[in-house]
Design an enzyme around this catalytic site. Sequence first.
Site, short mmCIF file in Angstrom:
data_model
loop_
_atom_site.label_atom_id
_atom_site.label_comp_id
_atom_site.label_asym_id
_atom_site.label_seq_id
_atom_site.Cartn_x
_atom_site.Cartn_y
_atom_site.Cartn_z
N ASN A 166 32.01 4.32 36.06
CA ASN A 166 31.46 4.89 34.84
C ASN A 166 31.00 6.30 35.18
OD1 ASN A 166 31.38 2.50 32.87
ND2 ASN A 166 30.50 1.66 34.76
N GLU A 167 31.86 7.26 34.86
CA GLU A 167 31.61 8.64 35.25
C GLU A 167 30.59 9.29 34.31
OE1 GLU A 167 32.78 9.38 38.01
OE2 GLU A 167 34.93 9.12 38.24
N SER A 168 30.15 10.51 34.65
CA SER A 168 29.23 11.25 33.78
C SER A 168 29.80 11.24 32.37
CB SER A 168 29.11 12.70 34.23
OG SER A 168 28.76 12.73 35.57
N SER A 170 29.59 8.57 30.40
CA SER A 170 29.75 7.17 29.95
C SER A 170 28.54 6.76 29.13
CB SER A 170 29.84 6.23 31.15
OG SER A 170 30.96 6.53 31.92
#
Length: 642
Positions: A166-168, A170
């Site tokens: 879950n990247e920046s 998300s």
Amino acid sequence: MLKSKIDRATSFEKRFENIGTIVFENSAMASKEVANEIAALIKVKQSQKQPCILGLATGSTPKGLYAELVRLHKEEGLSFKNVVSFNLDEYYPMEPDSVNSYVRFMNELLFKQVDILPENIHIPDGQLSKEEIAEYCNKYEAKIEALGGIDLQVLGIGGNGHIGFNESGSLQNSKTRLVALDHITRVAASKDFSGLSNTPRTAITLGVKKIMEAKRVILMAWGEGKSNIIRESVEGEVTNQVPASFLQEHNNAVFVIDKAAASKLTRINTPWLVEKIAWTDKMVRKAVLGLALHLKKPILMLTDADYIENGMSDLLADSGPAYDININIFNKIQHTITGWPGGKPNADDSSRPERAKPAKKRVIIFSPHPDDDIISMGGTFKRLYEQGHEVHVAYQTTGDIAVSDDEALRFASFVCDFNDKFRIQSAEADKIHRKAIKFLEKKKNSEIDTPEVRNIKGLIRKGEARAASHFIGLPDEQIHFMELPFYNTGTIEKKPVGEEDIKLIMNLIEKIKPHQIYAAGDLADPHDTHKVCLDAIFESVKRLKSKTYMKECWVWLYRGAWQEWGIDEIEMAVPMSPDQVLEKRHGIFKHQSQKDGVVFQGSDSREFWQRAEDRNKETADLYDQLGLSHYAAMEAFVRWMY
Ligand code: F6R
């Protein structure tokens, strides 16, 4: 439960922290505690005849945890029969038996070594067609729900604060899904995929929502490289730019980190802002330099008001007025600067970093890879040589994996062409090179090099290191190629330091009986080659400590290519003139295989000579800002007291 007594910090000290954070001396101790908590949970569930639902992570962080769980299984009989596991993520697309698949990772490091039932293992499937993914993800979540949710979720953290993938950006209620990987995540992974272009762009990840629904969450982080993002996640505001910060809103989440990852937390970085502290010399230096840089004032311009307004009034009360503190620190910093890294002969050395005697010292510069010496301390290396010391350089590893296949192919073809041209008939040599060429021409991504290819790559780097040392002026007999065995796996994954490595280093020290040892003091990444090389030196020095000649031996640590010592830590700063900077650049240029798009570029697109110049200039600029002399560049060292 992780016992809070392990972390002596009081809740008052932790008042800047918005999430339970336990700091351990090192990652091994921390991993053991986390393993104990998991083992206890598995046993409780066993006694209740319940399954234990574990959420598991991959990456470098949980390796120690899995090793400890395996140990608990093998030595203490911990059974995993009631464990049902759900892994966080998998690259997409990904074959399960590929070297980089998380299926393979989990099987090798945990599942194959314990008695978990194969039907209880769940890892997102990297082989689905795109159309199948959405439904697959729904079913993945439904399975977790049907089992009553995750009992304990293990997490690592990405440099951008990602949890799972879950990247920046998300959302807190994001579902399990196919995601695009951030550039920074791909760069971090690229070392396993032999370069960015082979690194997957997408992955399937458990969403933030399911992570937040876990009954217990343990996020682990090791090394200085994680310290900034740990501070942001723990002390910053909750934001989807840093998904780990969502855990501030979880009622049973804990961050388990080592000292290096904790180093930017307020209670550790600037403890005087948290509570009254005992002002040691080190602390005063750190606080005063931090204050001067924060206010953009030279040290000698700091006023009483500056100290009072910035949480340092007790220091002022103890040791003030400001003028006295300023002058004391100014002098200390001034005394770190020397153009005589081997000591200045016939000079008063009472406030110099090095001893004047003996005027001619024997020196060993240990270089983990074949170019760390010139990149990190090329200016000092040259000065030591020019000032008449007997300088030896010891290249600890071959550095072969950092040579591109193209480069190896070029050299192998050169040898074949050379032999043809001069009609040199050595069937054996020719066979070796032709075999290497054949392998390289057909090599698949992530395939491990054959011994012939590794040797060719190692020789390329050996030639470059020799050229750089000759450029400094060293004769061949003072250039040592150690080829430490821990490194020779042919993959990124190295063996831990072993007896043989230590013996080789001890023998060299014993032979030269140095007055100075320089070593790469990279303490940041617990898995890095630099750290293993350093551990081997530390261990060797400790074992040799009682020898008479060692009483005269000082150990200086330089930092690797990636970062510099904190300005408050520096104990010797060797200045360089603009011409010396250029000369160092030419020395670095001898490492031609490491120029122009190297295999291990990292997240920094600058070439090594540029990084070195920027870093040395930054140090000089900091000294300038603090009100000391202005130099073009400076190389920095910290002394290791053993
Ligand atoms: C792995 C995962 C990632 C990693 C993170 C840190 O399953 O989901 O979030 O935990 O990228 O990776 P390392 O531990 O290699 O620093």
